[in-house]
Design an enzyme around this catalytic site. Structure first.
Site, short mmCIF file in Angstrom:
data_model
loop_
_atom_site.label_atom_id
_atom_site.label_comp_id
_atom_site.label_asym_id
_atom_site.label_seq_id
_atom_site.Cartn_x
_atom_site.Cartn_y
_atom_site.Cartn_z
N LYS A 177 0.83 -1.20 0.00
CA LYS A 177 0.00 0.00 0.00
C LYS A 177 0.87 1.26 0.00
CE LYS A 177 -1.79 -1.44 3.78
NZ LYS A 177 -2.58 -1.62 5.03
N THR A 209 -7.43 9.36 9.24
CA THR A 209 -6.74 8.17 8.75
C THR A 209 -6.62 7.06 9.79
OG1 THR A 209 -4.60 9.14 9.34
CG2 THR A 209 -5.40 9.51 7.09
N GLY A 211 -7.19 3.94 11.54
CA GLY A 211 -7.93 2.72 11.21
C GLY A 211 -8.06 2.44 9.73
N THR A 212 -7.39 3.23 8.89
CA THR A 212 -7.52 3.03 7.44
C THR A 212 -7.05 1.64 7.01
OG1 THR A 212 -7.13 5.39 7.13
CG2 THR A 212 -6.96 3.99 5.19
N GLY A 213 -5.88 1.21 7.51
CA GLY A 213 -5.35 -0.09 7.14
C GLY A 213 -6.23 -1.23 7.61
N CYS A 214 -6.75 -1.11 8.83
CA CYS A 214 -7.66 -2.13 9.36
C CYS A 214 -8.90 -2.23 8.49
CB CYS A 214 -8.06 -1.80 10.79
SG CYS A 214 -6.70 -1.62 11.95
#
Length: 267
Positions: A177, A209, A211-214
């Site tokens: 990412k 942003t 928690g974006t990856g989760c």
């Protein structure tokens, strides 16, 4: 037990602010119209400003949670997030392998958006050895990919190199990412056959942003649970997160939580 609604299991840490981890995953899975199940690996004291404490769950109890889920309502996909110790990592890998888990998405959470470290130093090697081989997809951001690969990633050529290197360690595909870039949020997907596909989108000017990856990894797990192929699942999940960021509602004094946007974004 027969269960008509598709189910997704999140194996991850709890975020007391509700913006990342287990809480973000539950909201994402529910927003996709699927049934959310959980196995909590750690409790964290955190908010949008940072992490002030981490309490790991006993590895045997993490295993018990996974067994309880698979013995009753078997998940159609599994998202693995924060697994902060070697012992917990081994327990998760052993139980997922024993149950023949499918559509496993591993988000190698190492550092929170705020910069706080969420994984023991010695757990990185265990991640490579135990969890990555079980993954149908691994979703590192650039800093995580740099740790896993051992070299700096400063351009798209390096992202492709990292994706291919990690492909040799995991059981399926790799999504590196690029959201940490200043000008874009381009991601590269290396499929199990070695083919590369880029997903390009502009960087969105937002502080929301947390928690974006989760959210992205659990959204991909949802798409896989419904039977979509890997490239389509990644494309649809990325569109979901990008849309949420673009229509965000800011809460908190730091980087606001992404999860508060879900009611403001129609899939």
């Amino acid at each position: 037990m027969a269960f008509s609604l598709k189910a997704v299991l999140s194996v991850a840490g709890s975020d007391s602010s509700g913006g990342a981890g287990i809480q973000a995953d539950i909201k994402t899975i529910a927003a996709h119209g699927l049934f959310a199940e959980t196995a909590i690996t750690a409790l964290t004291a955190q908010n949008t400003l940072g992490v002030t404490g981490v309490a790991n769950v006993d590895p045997a109890f993490v295993a018990d949670q996974i067994d309880a889920v698979f013995d009753d309502i078997r998940p159609d996909a599994v998202k693995v997030g924060m697994v902060s110790s070697v012992a917990i990592m081994q327990a998760v890998a052993e139980r997922l392998s024993a149950h023949g888990a499918r559509n496993v998405v591993v988000d190698p959470v190492m550092v929170a958006t705020s910069g706080a470290r969420l994984i023991d130093e010695d757990a990185v090697a265990a991640l490579r050895a135990h969890l990555l081989p079980l993954a149908d997809l691994v979703t590192p951001n650039i800093p995580e990919a740099e740790v896993l690969c051992g070299f700096a990633i400063a351009d798209e050529d390096a992202m492709e190199r990292a994706a291919r290197q990690l492909l040799d360690l995991c059981g399926g595909a790799v999504l590196v990412k690029g959201g940490h870039g200043a000008n874009d949020a381009n991601d590269v997907l290396a499929l199990s056959d070695g083919a590369l596909r880029w997903f390009r989108s502009p960087a969105i000017d937002t502080a929301n942003t947390h928690g974006t990856g989760c959210t992205l990894s659990s959204a991909i797990a949802c798409e896989l649970a419904t039977g979509k192929g890997m490239a389509e699942a990644v494309a649809d999940a990325k569109a979901y997160v990008t849309g949420a960021l673009a229509s965000g509602l800011g809460l908190g004094r730091g980087s606001g939580p992404l999860d508060h946007m879900w009611n403001h974004f129609e899939r």
